[in-house]
Design an enzyme around this catalytic site. Structure first.
Site, PDB file in Angstrom:
ATOM      1  N   ASN A 119     -11.386   1.500  -1.553  1.00 15.18           N
ATOM      2  CA  ASN A 119     -11.714   0.082  -1.573  1.00 15.18           C
ATOM      3  C   ASN A 119     -12.272  -0.288  -0.197  1.00 15.18           C
ATOM      4  O   ASN A 119     -11.685   0.069   0.825  1.00 15.18           O
ATOM      5  CB  ASN A 119     -10.458  -0.745  -1.876  1.00 15.18           C
ATOM      6  CG  ASN A 119      -9.924  -0.490  -3.268  1.00 15.18           C
ATOM      7  OD1 ASN A 119     -10.688  -0.311  -4.205  1.00 15.18           O
ATOM      8  ND2 ASN A 119      -8.606  -0.460  -3.409  1.00 15.18           N
TER       9      ASN A 119
ATOM     10  N   HIS B 229      -8.684   4.117   4.188  1.00 22.33           N
ATOM     11  CA  HIS B 229      -7.806   5.002   3.418  1.00 22.33           C
ATOM     12  C   HIS B 229      -8.466   5.370   2.112  1.00 22.33           C
ATOM     13  O   HIS B 229      -9.182   4.576   1.513  1.00 22.33           O
ATOM     14  CB  HIS B 229      -6.447   4.356   3.150  1.00 22.33           C
ATOM     15  CG  HIS B 229      -6.527   2.974   2.577  1.00 22.33           C
ATOM     16  ND1 HIS B 229      -6.809   1.875   3.346  1.00 22.33           N
ATOM     17  CD2 HIS B 229      -6.362   2.511   1.306  1.00 22.33           C
ATOM     18  CE1 HIS B 229      -6.812   0.789   2.586  1.00 22.33           C
ATOM     19  NE2 HIS B 229      -6.558   1.149   1.337  1.00 22.33           N
TER      20      HIS B 229
HETATM   21  P1  DGP Z   1      -6.144  -1.325  -0.586  1.00 22.79           P
HETATM   22  O1  DGP Z   1      -6.088  -2.470  -1.551  1.00 22.79           O
HETATM   23  O2  DGP Z   1      -7.177  -0.305  -0.967  1.00 22.79           O
HETATM   24  O3  DGP Z   1      -6.241  -1.784   0.849  1.00 22.79           O
HETATM   25  O4  DGP Z   1      -4.755  -0.563  -0.765  1.00 22.79           O
HETATM   26  C1  DGP Z   1      -3.671  -0.683   0.094  1.00 22.79           C
HETATM   27  C2  DGP Z   1      -2.541   0.127  -0.489  1.00 22.79           C
HETATM   28  O5  DGP Z   1      -1.554   0.288   0.505  1.00 22.79           O
HETATM   29  C3  DGP Z   1      -1.846  -0.514  -1.688  1.00 22.79           C
HETATM   30  O6  DGP Z   1      -2.011   0.355  -2.827  1.00 22.79           O
HETATM   31  C4  DGP Z   1      -0.389  -0.607  -1.295  1.00 22.79           C
HETATM   32  C5  DGP Z   1      -0.293   0.293  -0.095  1.00 22.79           C
HETATM   33  N1  DGP Z   1       0.642  -0.145   0.922  1.00 22.79           N
HETATM   34  C6  DGP Z   1       0.690  -1.362   1.509  1.00 22.79           C
HETATM   35  N2  DGP Z   1       1.676  -1.410   2.418  1.00 22.79           N
HETATM   36  C7  DGP Z   1       2.250  -0.172   2.418  1.00 22.79           C
HETATM   37  C8  DGP Z   1       3.329   0.402   3.140  1.00 22.79           C
HETATM   38  O7  DGP Z   1       3.963  -0.216   3.999  1.00 22.79           O
HETATM   39  N3  DGP Z   1       3.639   1.691   2.851  1.00 22.79           N
HETATM   40  C9  DGP Z   1       2.960   2.422   1.913  1.00 22.79           C
HETATM   41  N4  DGP Z   1       3.346   3.678   1.719  1.00 22.79           N
HETATM   42  N5  DGP Z   1       1.932   1.898   1.209  1.00 22.79           N
HETATM   43  C10 DGP Z   1       1.596   0.625   1.455  1.00 22.79           C
END
Ligand code: DGP
Length: 120
Positions: free
Chosen positions: A91, A104
């Site tokens: 994204n 990511h």
């Molecule tokens: P995006 O919408 O592409 O920016 O996805 C961000 C992703 O990050 C979402 O699927 C949830 C994940 N995420 C957010 N905060 C954390 C966190 O503190 N730890 C982990 N493992 N994932 C997280």
């Protein structure tokens, strides 16, 4: 967009917030998504401070890009996802629905993933 050093993935990289790590090398960290959208949902991030795929693709070194792509493929193989397959997704920005401003890749696997883009 300026990189925010306090975004959640920067804090994970600094060890300030825990993660369920699946892979790490000098350029790359990968860990399970906190809110999985598939049986396997892993986030692959570069250790460098890049806001998005747009930023990474423009500014990362050849070594960083190579390490990142190699790692993403290796992680998928290590997870047993290369067969029967998986999806990677980056994204990017507002229209891409990016929430965390550190580049990511999402790696989804473990079931048939359906349509490429969900209807809104
Ligand atoms: P995006 O919408 O592409 O920016 O996805 C961000 C992703 O990050 C979402 O699927 C949830 C994940 N995420 C957010 N905060 C954390 C966190 O503190 N730890 C982990 N493992 N994932 C997280």
């Amino acid at each position: 967009m300026t990189y925010d050093p306090n975004n959640i993935f920067a804090r994970i990289l600094r060890g300030e917030i825990p993660c369920k790590k699946v892979y790490e090398d000098s350029h790359v960290l990968a860990f399970h998504d906190v809110n999985p959208q598939a049986p396997t949902h892993v986030l692959v991030i570069p250790k460098g401070a890049y806001v998005s795929f747009d930023d990474f693709s423009a500014k990362a070194s050849a070594d960083e890009i190579t390490a990142f792509v190699r790692a993403a493929g290796q992680i998928a193989r290590d997870l047993g996802a290369a067969e029967p397959g998986y999806r990677i997704l980056a994204n990017t920005g507002l229209n891409g629905g990016q929430e965390v401003p550190h580049f990511h890749l999402h790696l989804f696997a473990g079931r048939r993933l359906g349509r490429m883009i969900a209807a809104d």
